[in-house]
Design a protein around this motif. Structure first.
Motif, PDB file in Angstrom:
ATOM      1  N   GLY A  95       0.777  -1.232   0.000  1.00 53.41           N
ATOM      2  CA  GLY A  95       0.000   0.000   0.000  1.00 53.41           C
ATOM      3  C   GLY A  95       0.805   1.277   0.000  1.00 53.41           C
ATOM      4  N   SER A  97       2.284   4.728  -1.102  1.00 57.68           N
ATOM      5  CA  SER A  97       1.553   5.770  -1.838  1.00 57.68           C
ATOM      6  C   SER A  97       1.853   5.744  -3.331  1.00 57.68           C
ATOM      7  CB  SER A  97       1.873   7.155  -1.265  1.00 57.68           C
ATOM      8  OG  SER A  97       3.245   7.460  -1.435  1.00 57.68           O
ATOM      9  N   ARG A 100      -0.367   3.148  -4.805  1.00 55.83           N
ATOM     10  CA  ARG A 100      -1.733   3.653  -4.875  1.00 55.83           C
ATOM     11  C   ARG A 100      -1.887   4.654  -6.021  1.00 55.83           C
ATOM     12  NH1 ARG A 100      -4.443   2.878   0.358  1.00 55.83           N
ATOM     13  NH2 ARG A 100      -2.961   2.130   1.917  1.00 55.83           N
ATOM     14  N   LYS A 101      -0.907   5.542  -6.145  1.00 57.02           N
ATOM     15  CA  LYS A 101      -0.987   6.628  -7.134  1.00 57.02           C
ATOM     16  C   LYS A 101      -0.791   6.135  -8.561  1.00 57.02           C
ATOM     17  CE  LYS A 101       1.268  10.991  -8.391  1.00 57.02           C
ATOM     18  NZ  LYS A 101       2.323  11.969  -8.012  1.00 57.02           N
ATOM     19  N   GLU A 105      -3.819   0.960  -6.732  1.00 54.91           N
ATOM     20  CA  GLU A 105      -4.121   0.019  -5.659  1.00 54.91           C
ATOM     21  C   GLU A 105      -5.144   0.613  -4.693  1.00 54.91           C
ATOM     22  OE1 GLU A 105      -0.839  -1.790  -3.718  1.00 54.91           O
ATOM     23  OE2 GLU A 105      -0.103  -2.734  -5.536  1.00 54.91           O
ATOM     24  N   THR A 106      -6.122  -0.178  -4.345  1.00 51.05           N
ATOM     25  CA  THR A 106      -7.193   0.260  -3.456  1.00 51.05           C
ATOM     26  C   THR A 106      -7.024  -0.349  -2.066  1.00 51.05           C
ATOM     27  OG1 THR A 106      -8.603  -1.615  -4.040  1.00 51.05           O
ATOM     28  CG2 THR A 106      -8.765   0.369  -5.430  1.00 51.05           C
ATOM     29  N   ASN A 107      -7.742   0.205  -1.106  1.00 56.59           N
ATOM     30  CA  ASN A 107      -7.703  -0.346   0.249  1.00 56.59           C
ATOM     31  C   ASN A 107      -8.172  -1.800   0.276  1.00 56.59           C
ATOM     32  OD1 ASN A 107      -6.779   2.037   1.448  1.00 56.59           O
ATOM     33  ND2 ASN A 107      -8.852   2.833   1.702  1.00 56.59           N
ATOM     34  N   CYS A 128       0.364   3.959   4.908  1.00 56.27           N
ATOM     35  CA  CYS A 128      -0.748   4.886   4.731  1.00 56.27           C
ATOM     36  C   CYS A 128      -0.169   6.293   4.665  1.00 56.27           C
ATOM     37  CB  CYS A 128      -1.755   4.771   5.879  1.00 56.27           C
ATOM     38  SG  CYS A 128      -1.079   5.109   7.505  1.00 56.27           S
ATOM     39  N   PRO A 147      -7.055   4.219   5.641  1.00 62.70           N
ATOM     40  CA  PRO A 147      -6.347   3.075   5.050  1.00 62.70           C
ATOM     41  C   PRO A 147      -5.954   2.017   6.078  1.00 62.70           C
ATOM     42  CG  PRO A 147      -5.479   5.132   4.183  1.00 62.70           C
ATOM     43  CD  PRO A 147      -6.377   5.493   5.321  1.00 62.70           C
TER      44      PRO A 147
END
Length: 253
Positions: A95, A97, A100-101, A105-107, A128, A147
């Protein structure tokens, strides 16, 4: 008593030759693991070299930067958590950043990965962050714990004790601008309070919370002096062996 934990995140950097040079340089220069636990999060293509080194140099642990949530299957390009465990990997970062960016990727996806890592007897480092926009609107506190809550859905108390939470404000990653000690403590305190709500005081006080975002040898001591900070996740400053050695030996500075 939570053992301090320092994890160098190499991201997508270094050649094989540079990795070998780095490992050779840190040999014999790392603190006793009873005092500070050290790890390197390397690209999966260097996992074999890293895990072999860690079996000889027991002061260093191997961490993967990511993995998939299935052990095997038709998932071209993904990294199997079962294969990582078989190689001797100790930790898996999840996870971040940047994941995610750039990779969406999602929670929910991260929660599945956390379960897969735990099922393979490795320890997830659950990252997170918060955005500068959220901080400017004084709304970051709700954002930063979300998160954590989502990543831990369905995680038992016994498994929760093993995890590591990484707090990395996205505006501080790779920018040279670190959060202040007070800002870091504020966010890490909130994360620990969230963990207390989820699992109770005893378990929450066993979980290590580490900070990442422009960490270096100059600011590591101040960061580590915060009550709810148990370690750091240096990025760029972990690419050079001399700097990494200074960071992990911060207690002697």
């Amino acid at each position: 008593m939570r053992t301090p934990f320092i994890v160098g995140n190499w991201k997508m950097n270094l050649t094989l030759h540079e990795v070998e040079e780095f490992l050779d340089a840190v040999k014999g220069n790392l603190p006793d693991p009873k005092d500070v636990e050290c790890a390197i999060a390397a690209s999966s293509i260097y996992m074999d070299v890293l895990t072999r080194f860690c079996k000889e140099e027991t002061n260093l642990k191997a961490a993967a930067q990511n993995c998939f949530y299935k052990d095997s299957g038709a998932y071209t390009g993904e990294v199997s958590p079962m294969a990582l465990a078989d190689m001797g990997v100790n930790y898996v970062m999840l996870g971040h950043s940047e994941r995610r960016k750039y990779f969406g990727e999602t929670n929910k996806m991260i929660n599945k990965k956390v379960k897969a890592v735990l099922a393979n007897n490795m320890v997830p480092i659950i990252c997170c962050d918060e955005t500068m926009a959220k901080r400017k609107t004084y709304d970051e506190m709700n954002w930063v714990v979300n998160p954590v809550i989502e990543a831990l859905k369905g995680i038992s108390e016994d498994d929760a004790k093993k995890i590591v939470i990484g707090y990395e404000p996205s505006w501080a990653i790779g920018t040279g601008k670190s959060a202040s000690g007070a800002e870091i403590q504020e966010a890490c305190f909130l994360i620990r309070e969230t963990l207390k709500d989820l699992y109770g005081d005893d378990i929450a006080n066993q979980i290590r919370i580490v900070y990442g975002g422009s960490v270096n040898a100059r600011n590591v001591s101040e960061i580590m002096s915060q009550d709810d900070v148990d370690g750091v996740l240096p990025g760029k400053s972990s690419l050079k062996a001399k700097e990494f050695i200074k960071i992990v030996n911060y207690q002697n500075n």
